[in-house]
Design an enzyme around this catalytic site. Structure first.
Site, PDB file in Angstrom:
ATOM      1  N   HIS A 124      -5.552   9.010   0.894  1.00  0.00           N
ATOM      2  CA  HIS A 124      -5.679   8.128   2.051  1.00  0.00           C
ATOM      3  C   HIS A 124      -6.606   8.643   3.152  1.00  0.00           C
ATOM      4  CE1 HIS A 124      -4.351   5.156   5.040  1.00  0.00           C
ATOM      5  NE2 HIS A 124      -3.668   4.551   4.092  1.00  0.00           N
ATOM      6  N   HIS A 166       3.661  -2.270   3.135  1.00  0.00           N
ATOM      7  CA  HIS A 166       3.729  -0.928   2.557  1.00  0.00           C
ATOM      8  C   HIS A 166       5.081  -0.736   1.877  1.00  0.00           C
ATOM      9  CE1 HIS A 166       0.642  -0.590   5.679  1.00  0.00           C
ATOM     10  NE2 HIS A 166       0.139   0.423   4.989  1.00  0.00           N
ATOM     11  N   ASP A 200       0.814  -1.213   0.000  1.00  0.00           N
ATOM     12  CA  ASP A 200       0.000   0.000   0.000  1.00  0.00           C
ATOM     13  C   ASP A 200       0.852   1.271   0.000  1.00  0.00           C
ATOM     14  OD1 ASP A 200      -2.031  -1.797   0.248  1.00  0.00           O
ATOM     15  OD2 ASP A 200      -2.923  -0.902   2.044  1.00  0.00           O
ATOM     16  N   ASP A 201       0.213   2.352  -0.443  1.00  0.00           N
ATOM     17  CA  ASP A 201       0.648   3.743  -0.236  1.00  0.00           C
ATOM     18  C   ASP A 201       1.679   4.254  -1.234  1.00  0.00           C
ATOM     19  OD1 ASP A 201      -1.041   3.617   1.871  1.00  0.00           O
ATOM     20  OD2 ASP A 201       0.435   3.993   3.421  1.00  0.00           O
ATOM     21  N   HIS A 256      -5.915   3.001  -4.016  1.00  0.00           N
ATOM     22  CA  HIS A 256      -5.915   3.184  -2.553  1.00  0.00           C
ATOM     23  C   HIS A 256      -6.330   4.606  -2.188  1.00  0.00           C
ATOM     24  CE1 HIS A 256      -5.138   1.834   1.436  1.00  0.00           C
ATOM     25  NE2 HIS A 256      -3.989   2.455   1.632  1.00  0.00           N
TER      26      HIS A 256
END
Length: 481
Positions: A360, A447, A305-306, A356
């Site tokens: 966020h 991540h 993620d991210d 995503h």
């Protein structure tokens, strides 16, 4: 989430334009709910000029986040070669806000973060010639009365110095500038006379309140006051826009350069950096479609993620290629915009690129329109980078409900194994968590913005490969079960 002469006020009134809006991130990018404009308020101002961050050489986005609803935060700010002093100022402010949030929300014994969230996102205002401008937008729900606040940061490449927003205005013009602001704010619905006087009472108060200024594409200067600074909190955010002909005589030499570069941006940014790192983009290409049959062999889906993040994502792609492992990357839109080449590399190597959100936020706190904006902007950025729109999304913090699902056609993806790598910056601990907990057909959460997480991957790949695991994308895992 790596600072002319006084003209009688009556002569200015006809030349000034004013906008007062009650909002909490009306474009949806801040991850907040929009407030309705008050009766008689001017229309929402037109957007500022957009900047393509992928054109900024050596850019890194410094990101941090959790993926836990008990400690929901996400922060980001840019690190641009040559603008180290400005980066340091942003880092200081972000670190202080995050430390305060974590001490109140994440470490309190009572537990629970219901209704609390910290989100700090970034926007480039200008990146041209020898000037750089960035706005950080902070949505802080950690206490009563908190909400959206914004601040602009400026870098003067000619002087090699960080400038505050007031640095756009010449010192001998500030009295006229302050007087004009007060004249436009006085008498407006919701403006508190005492708060207004306090805001302009001394240099420190003025600097604190006048911390968000940016130029429009037509050369005007827009000044934004956070909720509660000059009016009652319920009145929201106030904006005052000075047209080009009014503001230009008041600008400092630096402010005039920023104005010119905003109106007519050049093709490059040069802040005098001694060294600009050359980005490394892996060129691994998938040999073909994945024919792994997860009914017959042991499969697992690693998800990251991210990102994308430079250089971490590039390092991760190289590690995955060594084991012919495929993974799913749930990318954040503002990072896709900064590093589309890394997203292309992910897709080219046979990995899956998922959504995503743009920056966020907790999607369950948003209106359906804002959810659609968060996911739609990100999907558009992914498609622009790869030629293919995503089909999956991972809701930040795993927060999803019927309203979020109804706002998108994307399929939500959660996880089975949480490495908590955002909390434990220890490569060996992260690796052991996956190795010890992962089971057949699990989806693992990691991540690729954390160097320690990326460093854990070779050990994970090596150990689980020896145990007979095959690494596939989420969509492949779903399709073959």
């Amino acid at each position: 989430m790596r600072t002319h002469t006084l003209v009688p006020s009556l002569l200015l009134l006809g030349a000034l334009s004013f906008t007062a809006a009650c909002s909490s991130g009306s474009d949806g990018s801040s991850g907040t709910a929009s407030g309705a404009a008050r009766p008689g308020a001017a229309p929402t101002p037109s957007p500022l000029r957009s900047v393509d961050p992928s054109k900024i050489k050596g850019l890194e986005i410094v990101s941090d986040s959790s993926e836990q609803s008990s400690c929901p935060f996400a922060t980001s700010y840019p690190d641009v070669p040559g603008a180290e002093a400005m980066t340091a100022a942003m880092k200081k402010d972000v670190d202080e806000r995050l430390a305060g949030f974590r001490s109140v929300v994440c470490e309190e014994e009572s537990g629970g973060a219901e209704g609390r969230e910290l989100n700090i996102s970034h926007q480039f205002l200008v990146a041209s010639g020898d000037v750089l401008g960035v706005r950080l937008s902070t949505q802080d729900h950690s206490g009563p009365g908190s909400g959206l606040s914004t601040r602009t940061y400026w870098y003067d490449g000619e002087a090699g110095a960080y400038r505050t927003a007031l640095g756009l205005v010449a010192g001998d013009s500030r009295d006229a500038f302050f007087a004009a602001l007060k004249d436009q704010l006085k008498g407006r619905e919701g403006v508190d006379a005492a708060a207004l006087d306090n805001t302009f009472s001394d240099p420190a108060s003025r600097t604190a309140a006048l911390d968000d200024m940016a130029f429009t594409p037509h050369g005007g200067l827009r000044v934004t006051f956070d909720r509660g600074e000059v009016g009652v909190p319920a009145a929201g955010t106030y904006m005052v826009t000075f047209p080009e002909e009014t503001i230009t005589p008041w600008l400092s030499a630096f402010g005039q350069r920023v104005q010119r570069q905003t109106m007519t941006p050049g093709s490059s940014l040069d802040l005098g950096a001694g060294h600009i790192p050359t980005p490394v983009t892996p060129t691994h290409t998938a040999s073909g479609d994945d024919d792994t049959d997860c009914k017959k062999v042991t499969c697992i889906a690693l998800t990251f993620d991210d990102g994308p993040a430079a250089p971490e994502t590039a390092t991760l792609l190289t590690s995955l290629a060594r084991y012919d492992a495929r993974a799913t990357f749930f990318t954040v839109g503002q990072n896709v915009a900064a590093h589309p080449e890394l997203v292309r590399a992910e897709a080219r190597a046979g990995h899956e690129v998922g959504n995503h959100s743009w920056n966020h936020p907790d999607l369950t706190r948003l209106t359906p329109e804002q959810v659609a904006s968060q996911l739609g902007r990100t999907s558009a950025a992914i498609k622009a980078a790869t030629g293919k729109a995503p089909t999956l999304f991972r809701p930040p913090y795993g927060a999803v409900n019927a309203r979020v699902k109804a706002a998108t056609t994307l399929s939500p993806v959660l996880w089975d194994v949480d490495t908590e790598d955002w909390k434990y910056r220890d490569a060996d601990k992260v690796a052991r968590t996956v190795i010890d907990k992962a089971q057949r057909n699990d989806v693992v959460l990691m991540h690729d913005i954390h160097p320690t997480s990326v460093a854990a991957v070779p050990q994970i790949l090596r150990t689980l490969t020896a145990r007979g695991y095959h690494f596939v994308t989420v969509s492949h895992l779903r399709a073959t079960l």
